[in-house]
Design an enzyme around this catalytic site. Structure first.
Site, PDB file in Angstrom:
ATOM      1  N   ASP A   1      20.097  -9.409 -92.391  1.00  0.00           N
ATOM      2  CA  ASP A   1      19.071 -10.151 -91.641  1.00  0.00           C
ATOM      3  C   ASP A   1      17.691 -10.043 -92.291  1.00  0.00           C
ATOM      4  O   ASP A   1      16.711 -10.551 -91.766  1.00  0.00           O
ATOM      5  CB  ASP A   1      19.010  -9.662 -90.177  1.00  0.00           C
ATOM      6  CG  ASP A   1      18.622  -8.188 -90.069  1.00  0.00           C
ATOM      7  OD1 ASP A   1      18.528  -7.511 -91.113  1.00  0.00           O
ATOM      8  OD2 ASP A   1      18.421  -7.722 -88.929  1.00  0.00           O
TER       9      ASP A   1
ATOM     10  N   HIS B   1      17.178  -5.052 -91.619  1.00  0.00           N
ATOM     11  CA  HIS B   1      17.907  -3.777 -91.622  1.00  0.00           C
ATOM     12  C   HIS B   1      18.134  -3.209 -93.025  1.00  0.00           C
ATOM     13  O   HIS B   1      18.280  -2.002 -93.178  1.00  0.00           O
ATOM     14  CB  HIS B   1      19.267  -3.939 -90.935  1.00  0.00           C
ATOM     15  CG  HIS B   1      19.186  -3.936 -89.445  1.00  0.00           C
ATOM     16  ND1 HIS B   1      18.814  -5.041 -88.727  1.00  0.00           N
ATOM     17  CD2 HIS B   1      19.415  -2.948 -88.548  1.00  0.00           C
ATOM     18  CE1 HIS B   1      18.828  -4.738 -87.452  1.00  0.00           C
ATOM     19  NE2 HIS B   1      19.190  -3.482 -87.309  1.00  0.00           N
TER      20      HIS B   1
ATOM     21  N   ARG C   1      24.426  14.437-105.086  1.00  0.00           N
ATOM     22  CA  ARG C   1      25.423  15.516-105.064  1.00  0.00           C
ATOM     23  C   ARG C   1      26.378  15.387-103.885  1.00  0.00           C
ATOM     24  O   ARG C   1      27.418  16.015-103.855  1.00  0.00           O
ATOM     25  CB  ARG C   1      24.739  16.881-105.041  1.00  0.00           C
ATOM     26  CG  ARG C   1      24.417  17.350-106.437  1.00  0.00           C
ATOM     27  CD  ARG C   1      23.941  18.795-106.470  1.00  0.00           C
ATOM     28  NE  ARG C   1      22.702  18.856-107.202  1.00  0.00           N
ATOM     29  CZ  ARG C   1      21.494  18.903-106.668  1.00  0.00           C
ATOM     30  NH1 ARG C   1      21.341  18.933-105.366  1.00  0.00           N
ATOM     31  NH2 ARG C   1      20.424  18.921-107.415  1.00  0.00           N
TER      32      ARG C   1
ATOM     33  N   ASP D   1      25.189  -7.902 -85.543  1.00  0.00           N
ATOM     34  CA  ASP D   1      24.713  -6.813 -84.679  1.00  0.00           C
ATOM     35  C   ASP D   1      23.632  -7.355 -83.733  1.00  0.00           C
ATOM     36  O   ASP D   1      22.732  -6.624 -83.324  1.00  0.00           O
ATOM     37  CB  ASP D   1      24.183  -5.632 -85.506  1.00  0.00           C
ATOM     38  CG  ASP D   1      24.129  -4.333 -84.703  1.00  0.00           C
ATOM     39  OD1 ASP D   1      24.691  -4.289 -83.594  1.00  0.00           O
ATOM     40  OD2 ASP D   1      23.499  -3.371 -85.172  1.00  0.00           O
TER      41      ASP D   1
ATOM     42  N   HIS E   1      28.042  -0.996 -89.842  1.00  0.00           N
ATOM     43  CA  HIS E   1      26.742  -1.281 -90.483  1.00  0.00           C
ATOM     44  C   HIS E   1      26.363  -0.254 -91.541  1.00  0.00           C
ATOM     45  O   HIS E   1      25.501   0.595 -91.338  1.00  0.00           O
ATOM     46  CB  HIS E   1      25.609  -1.563 -89.481  1.00  0.00           C
ATOM     47  CG  HIS E   1      25.455  -0.627 -88.308  1.00  0.00           C
ATOM     48  ND1 HIS E   1      25.269   0.729 -88.462  1.00  0.00           N
ATOM     49  CD2 HIS E   1      25.410  -0.866 -86.979  1.00  0.00           C
ATOM     50  CE1 HIS E   1      25.134   1.281 -87.271  1.00  0.00           C
ATOM     51  NE2 HIS E   1      25.223   0.331 -86.347  1.00  0.00           N
TER      52      HIS E   1
ATOM     53  N   GLY F   1      16.191  -4.299 -83.082  1.00  0.00           N
ATOM     54  CA  GLY F   1      17.497  -4.960 -83.164  1.00  0.00           C
ATOM     55  C   GLY F   1      17.406  -6.300 -83.846  1.00  0.00           C
ATOM     56  O   GLY F   1      16.372  -6.662 -84.412  1.00  0.00           O
TER      57      GLY F   1
ATOM     58  N   HIS G   1      27.406   5.671 -87.049  1.00  0.00           N
ATOM     59  CA  HIS G   1      26.463   6.534 -86.331  1.00  0.00           C
ATOM     60  C   HIS G   1      26.873   7.983 -86.568  1.00  0.00           C
ATOM     61  O   HIS G   1      27.197   8.715 -85.633  1.00  0.00           O
ATOM     62  CB  HIS G   1      26.413   6.186 -84.847  1.00  0.00           C
ATOM     63  CG  HIS G   1      25.708   4.885 -84.581  1.00  0.00           C
ATOM     64  ND1 HIS G   1      24.364   4.808 -84.304  1.00  0.00           N
ATOM     65  CD2 HIS G   1      26.151   3.615 -84.580  1.00  0.00           C
ATOM     66  CE1 HIS G   1      24.012   3.539 -84.137  1.00  0.00           C
ATOM     67  NE2 HIS G   1      25.076   2.789 -84.305  1.00  0.00           N
TER      68      HIS G   1
HETATM   69 ZN    ZN Z   1      24.922   0.634 -84.360  1.00  0.00          ZN
END
Ligand code: ZN
Length: 431
Positions: A286, A289, A261, A311, A250, A348, A229
């Site tokens: 899955d 994603h 670059r 996840d 992930h 999700g 993240h």
């Molecule tokens: Zn996450």
């Protein structure tokens, strides 16, 4: 033709020794014809030669697997919830209900072949961590198979994440670790960072102020750090790895895409191994994603680093249908696909780990043992547990999955969990 499965009990023998025979053992990148000896007393894998010739112990039970695959139990390093229970939600009635919910997940999860895992908390206010974490630490499950799947420690995904890459995390609870470890201790609770910590893995963004010194302090305390993240440039990501981060959360999702670059976090997979240790990386296979080709590129770049994760969230393991979600919105579950009712956006994952292995097999051309490695040996190594989990070597825990490899007419493969063994005791049988 269906193979014959047979279990032979030897009357009068209570050694607790079980011999698996006529099976394909997962050993490194190969499937090997052989027998495996385990003890249901100690819950560990035995040295068959020693048992037979030195101790002259006959097995109490012989299990004929009819040529099926015997793999180490699967390990999921990112599971947010399942069977209607969310690790990040403390029930209003009492925290005791939280403990009961965790146990219910563990008992159901084990039947999917996941014998150990990291219960994962999304970004939350401090009070949630401080109530939840004591329930999520490595339990060893008292080495009692009846408790089901075993926590290897919690995965705290946040709240030290970049607000621009929050994904489904609530941006209002995100923090910066400006004062390093003391900010982390205030958030997770000071005792929860002391050894032995209930936390095994923390995902954070290395470009945040104070992040690098936090990574150093955490890894010195035996807590693994994963980059995720994050807006990190290639250089910032590399600084994170130099400070001690050993994993990417992930890969591709919730980070900058590869730019020619500035290759960003993904660039770590291409770094010369003499400059830094290439990190492990989580992949959500899955079919929602990530594009299969992205997975193949990442695997080709660093095959020994790839870890398949689900996840998955609390609707995993629930029947298809429409479910209430937060703020009055609702989620439609259709197989592994979860979408918001109001706008059809992806909400999700609810895939099972064995199905991620099946997808990976079909998308990359990996062999069965190579694909299984991504949910056994590799996550165990990432967590420093390579002698205990994710292996069929002598002395490791006897957590095992019997898998049936099915092949469709078009060549599509499918792995099906037939049996699950935890600490040398059978806890699930499909047939
Ligand atoms: Zn996450």
């Amino acid at each position: 033709m269906m193979p014959t499965y047979r279990t032979v009990a030897c009357p009068g023998n209570s050694s607790g020794v079980i011999k698996f025979t006529n099976c394909l053992l997962v050993k490194g990148d190969s499937l090997v014809d052989g027998d495996l000896w385990v003890s249901s007393m100690t819950g560990k894998i035995l040295n068959g030669q020693e048992i037979l010739y030195e101790h002259r112990t006959a097995p109490e039970k012989i299990v004929n697997l009819g040529g099926r695959i015997l793999s180490p139990g699967l390990i999921d390093t990112q599971l947010n919830g399942a069977y209607g229970f969310d690790f990040s939600v403390i029930p209003e009635e009492a925290t005791a209900a939280y403990g009961k919910g965790v146990l219910r997940v563990n008992r159901s999860l084990v039947a999917t072949g996941v014998t150990s895992y990291l219960p994962t908390l999304t970004s939350q206010p401090p009070e949630v961590y401080q109530i939840a974490l004591p329930f999520l630490g490595p339990s060893g499950n008292a080495r009692d198979a009846s408790y089901g799947s075993e926590s290897l420690g919690a995965h705290c995904e946040g709240p030290f994440l970049n607000p621009t890459k929050n994904g489904i995390h609530n941006a209002s609870v995100l923090q910066e670790p400006i004062n390093g470890l003391s900010d982390l201790a205030n958030c997770y609770g000071p005792t929860n960072l002391q050894t032995p910590s209930p936390i095994k893995l923390i995902t954070l963004a290395p470009e945040l102020p104070g992040a690098l010194s936090s990574i150093q302090a955490l890894t010195a305390n035996g807590i693994h750090v994963s980059i995720g993240h994050s807006e990190a440039s290639y250089e910032e990501a590399k600084a994170g790895v130099k400070a001690g981060a050993s994993m990417i959360t992930h890969l591709f999702n919730a980070m900058r895409p590869l730019h020619h670059r500035n290759p960003g976090i993904f660039g770590l997979l291409g770094t010369a191994s003499h400059s830094i240790r290439k990190p492990y990386f989580g992949i959500i296979a899955d079919g929602i994603h990530l594009h299969p080709t992205s997975i193949k590129i990442a695997w080709n770049a660093h095959p020994d680093g790839l870890i398949l994760v689900t996840d998955a969230m609390r609707l995993a393991g629930m029947p298809d249908g429409t479910y209430d979600w937060t703020n009055g919105s609702r989620i439609i579950k259709n197989g592994a696909l979860l979408t918001l009712e109001e706008n059809g956006k992806i909400a999700g994952s609810s895939i099972q780990l064995v199905d991620c292995v099946t997808n990976f097999l079909n998308w990359t051309g990996a062999s069965v043992p190579e694909a299984l490695k991504a949910v056994t040996e590799t996550p165990a190594k990432m967590l420093g547990l390579q002698d205990v989990k994710g292996t069929l070597n002598e002395g490791a825990d006897a957590d095992m999955v019997v898998l049936d490899l099915q092949e469709a007419v078009g060549g599509e493969k499918k792995l099906v969990v037939d049996e699950v063994w935890k600490f040398g005791v059978k806890v699930f049988d499909r047939i």
